[in-house]
Design a protein around this motif. Structure first.
Motif, mmCIF file in Angstrom:
data_model
loop_
_atom_site.group_PDB
_atom_site.id
_atom_site.type_symbol
_atom_site.label_atom_id
_atom_site.label_comp_id
_atom_site.label_asym_id
_atom_site.label_seq_id
_atom_site.Cartn_x
_atom_site.Cartn_y
_atom_site.Cartn_z
ATOM 1 N N UNK A 64 3.888 13.234 9.318
ATOM 2 C CA UNK A 64 3.622 13.031 10.749
ATOM 3 C C UNK A 64 2.213 12.505 10.982
ATOM 4 N N UNK A 65 1.228 13.127 10.305
ATOM 5 C CA UNK A 65 -0.164 12.675 10.422
ATOM 6 C C UNK A 65 -0.282 11.207 10.009
ATOM 7 N N UNK A 66 0.333 10.884 8.871
ATOM 8 C CA UNK A 66 0.197 9.528 8.333
ATOM 9 C C UNK A 66 0.804 8.514 9.286
ATOM 10 N N UNK A 67 1.989 8.823 9.820
ATOM 11 C CA UNK A 67 2.634 7.868 10.725
ATOM 12 C C UNK A 67 1.795 7.660 11.985
ATOM 13 N N UNK A 68 1.255 8.768 12.525
ATOM 14 C CA UNK A 68 0.417 8.634 13.725
ATOM 15 C C UNK A 68 -0.855 7.844 13.418
ATOM 16 N N UNK A 69 -1.520 8.206 12.308
ATOM 17 C CA UNK A 69 -2.768 7.529 11.948
ATOM 18 C C UNK A 69 -2.540 6.056 11.651
ATOM 19 N N UNK A 70 -1.443 5.765 10.954
ATOM 20 C CA UNK A 70 -1.112 4.386 10.607
ATOM 21 C C UNK A 70 -0.827 3.576 11.876
ATOM 22 N N UNK A 71 -0.079 4.183 12.794
ATOM 23 C CA UNK A 71 0.233 3.490 14.046
ATOM 24 C C UNK A 71 -1.050 3.220 14.838
ATOM 25 N N UNK A 123 -8.261 15.286 14.397
ATOM 26 C CA UNK A 123 -9.253 14.740 13.445
ATOM 27 C C UNK A 123 -8.589 14.107 12.228
ATOM 28 N N UNK A 124 -7.462 14.660 11.809
ATOM 29 C CA UNK A 124 -6.768 14.101 10.634
ATOM 30 C C UNK A 124 -6.238 12.699 10.947
ATOM 31 N N UNK A 125 -5.631 12.564 12.126
ATOM 32 C CA UNK A 125 -5.115 11.249 12.517
ATOM 33 C C UNK A 125 -6.252 10.232 12.592
ATOM 34 N N UNK A 126 -7.413 10.682 13.103
ATOM 35 C CA UNK A 126 -8.549 9.770 13.222
ATOM 36 C C UNK A 126 -9.072 9.342 11.856
ATOM 37 N N UNK A 127 -9.130 10.273 10.913
ATOM 38 C CA UNK A 127 -9.601 9.917 9.569
ATOM 39 C C UNK A 127 -8.652 8.904 8.927
ATOM 40 N N UNK A 128 -7.353 9.162 9.052
ATOM 41 C CA UNK A 128 -6.376 8.226 8.471
ATOM 42 C C UNK A 128 -6.538 6.845 9.104
ATOM 43 N N UNK A 129 -6.669 6.805 10.435
ATOM 44 C CA UNK A 129 -6.821 5.519 11.117
ATOM 45 C C UNK A 129 -8.102 4.827 10.667
ATOM 46 N N UNK A 130 -9.159 5.622 10.454
ATOM 47 C CA UNK A 130 -10.455 5.040 10.053
ATOM 48 C C UNK A 130 -10.354 4.334 8.703
ATOM 49 N N UNK A 187 -1.086 2.268 1.635
ATOM 50 C CA UNK A 187 -1.549 3.035 0.485
ATOM 51 C C UNK A 187 -2.783 3.857 0.847
ATOM 52 N N UNK A 188 -3.707 3.245 1.590
ATOM 53 C CA UNK A 188 -4.946 3.935 1.941
ATOM 54 C C UNK A 188 -4.689 5.126 2.866
ATOM 55 N N UNK A 189 -3.684 5.026 3.716
ATOM 56 C CA UNK A 189 -3.491 6.083 4.702
ATOM 57 C C UNK A 189 -3.075 7.393 4.036
ATOM 58 N N UNK A 190 -2.392 7.314 2.883
ATOM 59 C CA UNK A 190 -2.042 8.544 2.167
ATOM 60 C C UNK A 190 -3.305 9.198 1.613
ATOM 61 N N UNK A 191 -4.191 8.370 1.058
ATOM 62 C CA UNK A 191 -5.471 8.888 0.567
ATOM 63 C C UNK A 191 -6.244 9.529 1.712
ATOM 64 N N UNK A 192 -6.251 8.843 2.852
ATOM 65 C CA UNK A 192 -6.948 9.362 4.031
ATOM 66 C C UNK A 192 -6.401 10.714 4.461
#
Lengths: 253, 260
Positions: A64-71, A123-130, A187-192
């Motif tokens: 869920x975090x990854x999908x939100x951050x990626x979007x 904060x997790x979604x923001x880090x992934x997006x960053x 790929x990066x968003x999983x690391x994030x």
């Protein structure tokens, strides 16, 4: 590629993986490696199966975090690219800071996000997006430059407005580039996500790794790593599928 | 009586020096040219004679340093003069049908209406059955037919064609020439056709305008008094055709010899 060729393309990597797993299993068995440092593939599988409910619950949170951050990264990345391409001044002012944004050490900035927004999903979604937005912006900017200038001139002779030049010329020409960026970003968003959960989370697969590490449950840790990789592959596959569906012309070339 | 649809008077285009302290480059000087309604005019000249610069000015893509271009209708050039370059410039992300339909779409028709207009012309342009093909899947001749249909569907009365068949093989080229003349005769368009092929210029044109380089000027023009319809393999064997061809080729050859 013929159906036969497609099957053959899958045989080699699967055979290699089986060979690798077999060698791993034999090495652990014969060299008598303790399970806490390197569990065998079968031990990992059974540990994962035993904790399957725990793993799956936490996997859904991370997905869920990854999908939100990626979007969020896609929206911000594409809008930024359009802004950068719309004006020279914006390009000069913004582009260098994009590069700087990638110099910020993510594990260091993640706690600050937690201070700002609290100990929840944000904060997790923001880090992934960053971490994910950078390849998206850079590729989209390159893509928006890629349209043949002669084509844009031709459209102008047909009376195309600036908006129409973007909509019918530059934007579609940029899509193959955008998808290249999306694949890297996947790929990066999983690391994030793992980083973000290490710093500010009490749930998710990344958080689970920390917990299992404290308990020296190495076998289950490996199962988590396997799941995280699977999530990354899945997201990449989703992007590749979207590319096939949205850009049929690109494959027809 | 035929009226002028496009008038260029005293047209000049000078480019600034390529480097500081260099000399200005005069691409065109003192061009006076008029296209009458329903006329097909060929322009011929050696490479570097400013043909493409001229077309850019006539299409409204570039501003002249001196002189002016005006349409008989008084409309602005951009959007009123159709332009077809040598490269087909088909959009790889659009099918044949949607490439052809781009003009009507830019004028504000819905994609559905624009497609209807294009679909109605597919047969006449030899594209029947290829509506849904991607440009990458069709031949060079077919791509250029799509580009011609796209040019036609801009609905402009004046069409500028910049060596549109230059990259095609001889047979495909002949086919395209015949299609163009048919289209022109049926639709009453006014066409300016740039080429470096004397036979093509004569086969198509009501008159042939000859340009010379450095700076690009109009040297002279020849009225092509060959009856229509003209046919490939027939017209080009007539004594008058050969006579005109010689008259045009001689100065061209002299020009090429002078080129450094």
């Amino acid at each position: 590629m013929s159906g036969n060729g497609r099957i053959r393309a899958w045989v080699a990597p699967i055979a290699f993986a089986l060979l690798f797993l077999g060698a791993w299993q034999l090495y652990v068995g014969f060299a008598d490696v303790p399970e806490s440092s390197l569990p065998s593939p079968t031990e990992i599988a059974s540990a994962g199966w035993e904790s399957r409910d725990l793993l799956i619950d936490n996997a859904w949170i991370t997905i869920g975090e990854i999908l939100l951050g990626f979007a969020l990264a896609i929206v911000v990345g594409v809008l930024l690219a359009l802004a950068i391409r719309s004006s020279r001044t914006i390009e000069r002012a913004v582009y260098p800071w994009l590069v700087v944004s990638q110099m910020v050490p993510v594990p260091a900035i993640a706690p600050i996000f937690v201070i700002w927004t609290g100990f929840d999903l944000r904060p997790r979604v923001m880090v992934i997006a960053l971490v994910a937005f950078f390849p998206i912006v850079v590729n989209a900017v390159d893509g928006l430059r890629a349209a043949d200038p002669a084509l844009l001139r031709l459209l102008r002779t047909m009376g195309a407005t600036r908006r129409q030049l973007l909509r019918h010329g530059s934007f579609p020409a940029s899509l193959p580039f955008l998808f290249s960026g999306l694949k890297v970003a996947a790929a990066l968003s999983v690391i994030g996500a793992v980083f973000a959960e290490w710093v500010g989370s009490s749930e998710g697969l990344g958080h689970l790794i920390l917990v299992l590490n404290n308990a020296t449950d190495t076998a289950t840790m490996f199962a988590v790593i396997f799941l995280l990789s699977l999530i990354g592959i899945g997201l990449f596959g989703l992007v590749a599928l979207a590319e096939r569906l949205l850009l049929p012309w690109y494959r027809a070339r | 009586m035929a009226e002028p649809v496009l008038t260029a008077s005293g047209l000049a285009r000078t480019y600034p020096p390529a480097r500081a302290g260099g000399e200005e480059v005069a691409a065109l000087a003192g061009i006076d040219l008029q296209i009458m309604s329903g006329e097909l005019v060929s322009i011929i000249g050696p490479s570097g004679c400013g043909k493409s610069t001229l077309l850019n000015l006539l299409a409204g893509l570039d501003e002249p340093t001196a002189g002016s271009v005006a349409l008989g209708s008084g409309s602005p050039l951009l959007g009123s003069v159709a332009y077809m370059p040598q490269a087909d410039l088909l959009m790889p992300w659009r099918t044949v049908l949607d490439n052809a339909a781009v003009g009507p779409q830019l004028r504000g028709l819905s994609i559905g209406e624009a497609r209807e207009r294009a679909r109605a012309e597919l047969l006449r342009f030899g594209l029947d059955g290829f509506a849904d093909a991607w440009p990458s899947q069709i031949s060079g001749g077919m791509r250029q037919r799509t580009a011609l249909l796209r040019t036609f569907l801009t609905d402009c009365d004046v069409m500028l064609l910049d060596e549109p068949f230059g990259a095609l093989d001889a047979l495909t080229r002949q086919d395209m020439q015949e299609r163009l003349v048919e289209l022109w005769a049926a639709e009453g368009k006014s066409i300016l056709f740039v080429t470096h092929d004397v036979e093509e210029a004569l086969f198509l044109g009501d008159r042939v305008v000859r340009m010379t380089p450095r700076p690009g000027r109009i040297a002279d023009e020849v009225a092509v008094d060959l009856p229509r319809p003209r046919a490939a393999g027939v017209t080009d064997l007539e004594p008058r055709f050969i006579e005109l061809k010689r008259a045009l080729e001689e100065p061209l050859r002299a020009e090429e010899a002078r080129t450094p």
